[in-house]
Design a protein around this motif. Sequence first.
Motif, PDB file in Angstrom:
ATOM      1  N   ASP A 156     -14.340   0.932  -0.088  1.00 38.39           N
ATOM      2  CA  ASP A 156     -13.156   1.361  -0.838  1.00 38.39           C
ATOM      3  C   ASP A 156     -12.579   0.158  -1.568  1.00 38.39           C
ATOM      4  O   ASP A 156     -12.094  -0.787  -0.933  1.00 38.39           O
ATOM      5  CB  ASP A 156     -12.111   1.968   0.109  1.00 38.39           C
ATOM      6  N   GLU A 157     -12.636   0.183  -2.897  1.00 36.71           N
ATOM      7  CA  GLU A 157     -12.167  -0.959  -3.691  1.00 36.71           C
ATOM      8  C   GLU A 157     -10.676  -1.212  -3.499  1.00 36.71           C
ATOM      9  O   GLU A 157     -10.231  -2.371  -3.514  1.00 36.71           O
ATOM     10  CB  GLU A 157     -12.465  -0.714  -5.177  1.00 36.71           C
ATOM     11  N   LYS A 158      -9.898  -0.145  -3.337  1.00 34.20           N
ATOM     12  CA  LYS A 158      -8.452  -0.317  -3.157  1.00 34.20           C
ATOM     13  C   LYS A 158      -8.148  -1.033  -1.844  1.00 34.20           C
ATOM     14  O   LYS A 158      -7.263  -1.888  -1.791  1.00 34.20           O
ATOM     15  CB  LYS A 158      -7.753   1.045  -3.191  1.00 34.20           C
ATOM     16  N   VAL A 159      -8.871  -0.684  -0.798  1.00 34.71           N
ATOM     17  CA  VAL A 159      -8.683  -1.354   0.483  1.00 34.71           C
ATOM     18  C   VAL A 159      -9.148  -2.803   0.400  1.00 34.71           C
ATOM     19  O   VAL A 159      -8.489  -3.717   0.899  1.00 34.71           O
ATOM     20  CB  VAL A 159      -9.433  -0.607   1.607  1.00 34.71           C
ATOM     21  N   CYS A 160     -10.280  -3.009  -0.246  1.00 27.94           N
ATOM     22  CA  CYS A 160     -10.832  -4.362  -0.386  1.00 27.94           C
ATOM     23  C   CYS A 160      -9.856  -5.304  -1.086  1.00 27.94           C
ATOM     24  O   CYS A 160      -9.788  -6.494  -0.788  1.00 27.94           O
ATOM     25  CB  CYS A 160     -12.149  -4.302  -1.158  1.00 27.94           C
ATOM     26  N   ALA A 161      -9.040  -4.757  -2.009  1.00 29.58           N
ATOM     27  CA  ALA A 161      -8.125  -5.578  -2.804  1.00 29.58           C
ATOM     28  C   ALA A 161      -6.892  -6.022  -2.029  1.00 29.58           C
ATOM     29  O   ALA A 161      -6.144  -6.880  -2.511  1.00 29.58           O
ATOM     30  CB  ALA A 161      -7.699  -4.813  -4.059  1.00 29.58           C
ATOM     31  N   VAL A 162      -6.671  -5.465  -0.826  1.00 29.52           N
ATOM     32  CA  VAL A 162      -5.424  -5.776  -0.116  1.00 29.52           C
ATOM     33  C   VAL A 162      -5.635  -6.275   1.312  1.00 29.52           C
ATOM     34  O   VAL A 162      -4.652  -6.539   2.015  1.00 29.52           O
ATOM     35  CB  VAL A 162      -4.493  -4.536  -0.084  1.00 29.52           C
ATOM     36  N   VAL A 163      -6.893  -6.416   1.769  1.00 30.72           N
ATOM     37  CA  VAL A 163      -7.124  -6.831   3.156  1.00 30.72           C
ATOM     38  C   VAL A 163      -7.691  -8.239   3.221  1.00 30.72           C
ATOM     39  O   VAL A 163      -8.136  -8.802   2.218  1.00 30.72           O
ATOM     40  CB  VAL A 163      -8.084  -5.853   3.876  1.00 30.72           C
ATOM     41  N   PHE A 164      -7.634  -8.803   4.423  1.00 29.33           N
ATOM     42  CA  PHE A 164      -8.188 -10.125   4.730  1.00 29.33           C
ATOM     43  C   PHE A 164      -7.652 -11.198   3.780  1.00 29.33           C
ATOM     44  O   PHE A 164      -6.453 -11.381   3.685  1.00 29.33           O
ATOM     45  CB  PHE A 164      -9.716 -10.061   4.734  1.00 29.33           C
ATOM     46  N   GLU A 165      -8.524 -11.865   3.042  1.00 28.29           N
ATOM     47  CA  GLU A 165      -8.057 -12.966   2.191  1.00 28.29           C
ATOM     48  C   GLU A 165      -7.211 -12.495   1.022  1.00 28.29           C
ATOM     49  O   GLU A 165      -6.481 -13.292   0.420  1.00 28.29           O
ATOM     50  CB  GLU A 165      -9.254 -13.776   1.657  1.00 28.29           C
ATOM     51  N   ASN A 166      -7.269 -11.224   0.678  1.00 19.20           N
ATOM     52  CA  ASN A 166      -6.457 -10.695  -0.425  1.00 19.20           C
ATOM     53  C   ASN A 166      -5.069 -10.254   0.022  1.00 19.20           C
ATOM     54  O   ASN A 166      -4.235  -9.910  -0.812  1.00 19.20           O
ATOM     55  CB  ASN A 166      -7.176  -9.512  -1.082  1.00 19.20           C
ATOM     56  N   ALA A 167      -4.812 -10.245   1.307  1.00 19.80           N
ATOM     57  CA  ALA A 167      -3.508  -9.851   1.827  1.00 19.80           C
ATOM     58  C   ALA A 167      -2.616 -11.081   1.968  1.00 19.80           C
ATOM     59  O   ALA A 167      -3.112 -12.213   2.078  1.00 19.80           O
ATOM     60  CB  ALA A 167      -3.668  -9.167   3.180  1.00 19.80           C
ATOM     61  N   PRO A 168      -1.280 -10.898   1.948  1.00 18.91           N
ATOM     62  CA  PRO A 168      -0.384 -12.027   2.213  1.00 18.91           C
ATOM     63  C   PRO A 168      -0.692 -12.656   3.558  1.00 18.91           C
ATOM     64  O   PRO A 168      -1.150 -11.976   4.484  1.00 18.91           O
ATOM     65  CB  PRO A 168       1.010 -11.371   2.203  1.00 18.91           C
ATOM     66  N   ARG A 169      -0.430 -13.947   3.696  1.00 18.60           N
ATOM     67  CA  ARG A 169      -0.802 -14.670   4.914  1.00 18.60           C
ATOM     68  C   ARG A 169      -0.150 -14.076   6.157  1.00 18.60           C
ATOM     69  O   ARG A 169      -0.726 -14.096   7.236  1.00 18.60           O
ATOM     70  CB  ARG A 169      -0.399 -16.141   4.783  1.00 18.60           C
ATOM     71  N   ASN A 170       1.078 -13.561   6.007  1.00 17.55           N
ATOM     72  CA  ASN A 170       1.786 -13.013   7.164  1.00 17.55           C
ATOM     73  C   ASN A 170       1.659 -11.495   7.267  1.00 17.55           C
ATOM     74  O   ASN A 170       2.408 -10.851   7.974  1.00 17.55           O
ATOM     75  CB  ASN A 170       3.267 -13.393   7.090  1.00 17.55           C
ATOM     76  N   LEU A 171       0.722 -10.916   6.523  1.00 17.36           N
ATOM     77  CA  LEU A 171       0.599  -9.460   6.514  1.00 17.36           C
ATOM     78  C   LEU A 171      -0.871  -9.051   6.431  1.00 17.36           C
ATOM     79  O   LEU A 171      -1.266  -8.282   5.571  1.00 17.36           O
ATOM     80  CB  LEU A 171       1.376  -8.880   5.333  1.00 17.36           C
ATOM     81  N   LYS A 172      -1.678  -9.568   7.334  1.00 15.94           N
ATOM     82  CA  LYS A 172      -3.100  -9.247   7.319  1.00 15.94           C
ATOM     83  C   LYS A 172      -3.446  -8.107   8.279  1.00 15.94           C
ATOM     84  O   LYS A 172      -4.529  -7.543   8.219  1.00 15.94           O
ATOM     85  CB  LYS A 172      -3.921 -10.492   7.690  1.00 15.94           C
ATOM     86  N   TYR A 173      -2.541  -7.786   9.203  1.00 12.37           N
ATOM     87  CA  TYR A 173      -2.741  -6.688  10.159  1.00 12.37           C
ATOM     88  C   TYR A 173      -3.978  -6.875  11.020  1.00 12.37           C
ATOM     89  O   TYR A 173      -4.658  -5.897  11.363  1.00 12.37           O
ATOM     90  CB  TYR A 173      -2.802  -5.343   9.442  1.00 12.37           C
ATOM     91  N   ILE A 174      -4.282  -8.112  11.383  1.00 17.93           N
ATOM     92  CA  ILE A 174      -5.411  -8.350  12.283  1.00 17.93           C
ATOM     93  C   ILE A 174      -4.968  -9.075  13.554  1.00 17.93           C
ATOM     94  O   ILE A 174      -5.785  -9.305  14.442  1.00 17.93           O
ATOM     95  CB  ILE A 174      -6.531  -9.160  11.588  1.00 17.93           C
ATOM     96  N   ALA A 175      -3.687  -9.412  13.646  1.00 23.18           N
ATOM     97  CA  ALA A 175      -3.180 -10.091  14.841  1.00 23.18           C
ATOM     98  C   ALA A 175      -2.997  -9.074  15.969  1.00 23.18           C
ATOM     99  O   ALA A 175      -2.585  -7.940  15.722  1.00 23.18           O
ATOM    100  CB  ALA A 175      -1.853 -10.784  14.538  1.00 23.18           C
ATOM    101  N   PRO A 176      -3.287  -9.453  17.218  1.00 20.82           N
ATOM    102  CA  PRO A 176      -3.135  -8.524  18.356  1.00 20.82           C
ATOM    103  C   PRO A 176      -1.719  -7.958  18.474  1.00 20.82           C
ATOM    104  O   PRO A 176      -1.549  -6.787  18.844  1.00 20.82           O
ATOM    105  CB  PRO A 176      -3.488  -9.403  19.562  1.00 20.82           C
ATOM    106  N   LYS A 177      -0.699  -8.761  18.156  1.00 23.58           N
ATOM    107  CA  LYS A 177       0.675  -8.283  18.259  1.00 23.58           C
ATOM    108  C   LYS A 177       0.927  -7.121  17.305  1.00 23.58           C
ATOM    109  O   LYS A 177       1.576  -6.122  17.662  1.00 23.58           O
ATOM    110  CB  LYS A 177       1.649  -9.432  17.966  1.00 23.58           C
ATOM    111  N   ILE A 178       0.410  -7.236  16.082  1.00 26.10           N
ATOM    112  CA  ILE A 178       0.578  -6.168  15.095  1.00 26.10           C
ATOM    113  C   ILE A 178      -0.170  -4.922  15.526  1.00 26.10           C
ATOM    114  O   ILE A 178       0.332  -3.793  15.421  1.00 26.10           O
ATOM    115  CB  ILE A 178       0.090  -6.635  13.715  1.00 26.10           C
TER     116      ILE A 178
END
Length: 249
Positions: A156-178
């Motif tokens: 999904d290109e839309k997802v690819c554009a906003v996840v991992f390195e394309n997401a803000p540093r404090n909003l990657k949604y991969i931290a266990p707390k999140i």
Amino acid sequence: MGESNRRFLVKWSDSFVWLEYSKEKDAAFCIHCYLFKCYFDKQGKAGSDVFIEKGFKNWRKGPENFRDHVGQVGILHNKATQHCTDLMNQKQHVETIVIKQTDQACSNYRILLIAALDCTRYLLRQGLPFHGHDESETSSNKDNYVELLQFLADHDEKVCAVVFENAPRNLKYIAPKIQKELVNSCAAKTIDAIISDMDDAFFSILLHESLDISIREQMAVVLRYMNKKGQVIERLCLSNMPLIRLIAN
């Protein structure tokens, strides 16, 4: 003035839209240059600062001096006019640009949140762990959650554009707390759905306690009830918190 009366003519404003007349000073000004405070032509050409500070009063040569003030495309008056045009153009407003950027940020956040929730719901439904022992950049298998999110990004290109390195540093949604917060949100919605499905019907509760691998006691709760359709439903919870909420409701 001499043998003829001279004054500002209203029709000049029709030909020169930037022209403004001051009754108090009995002088004409350039509203564009006045508002944007341009640096004036230092070469002594007609209409340098007279249309901003002093005011133009040479009515006999009015149109001639007005045309000289406008001059060529690159002079300062035209730059001031461009600034004025940009200000009047809604698409160029700072507020409009900020709103567009904010809307885009909200849209990106929504795409990222939905993708993260999709991964969370899938892993919860299948009863799979979220994390592994190695989720570093060099890992060949970053375990279920990250790998599943990467799978969505790859398809999904839309997802690819906003996840991992394309997401803000404090909003990657991969931290266990999140992810824990997402799990808790899913749990709250699930409880709400069960309470709604029960519809004040009779229910029974089965409890069982056991030690987990960390030698901590865990309580398993099985809720058995009849839903609105008359079907017997059983729901399993691994915490007593849903039980407390269910009984309270």
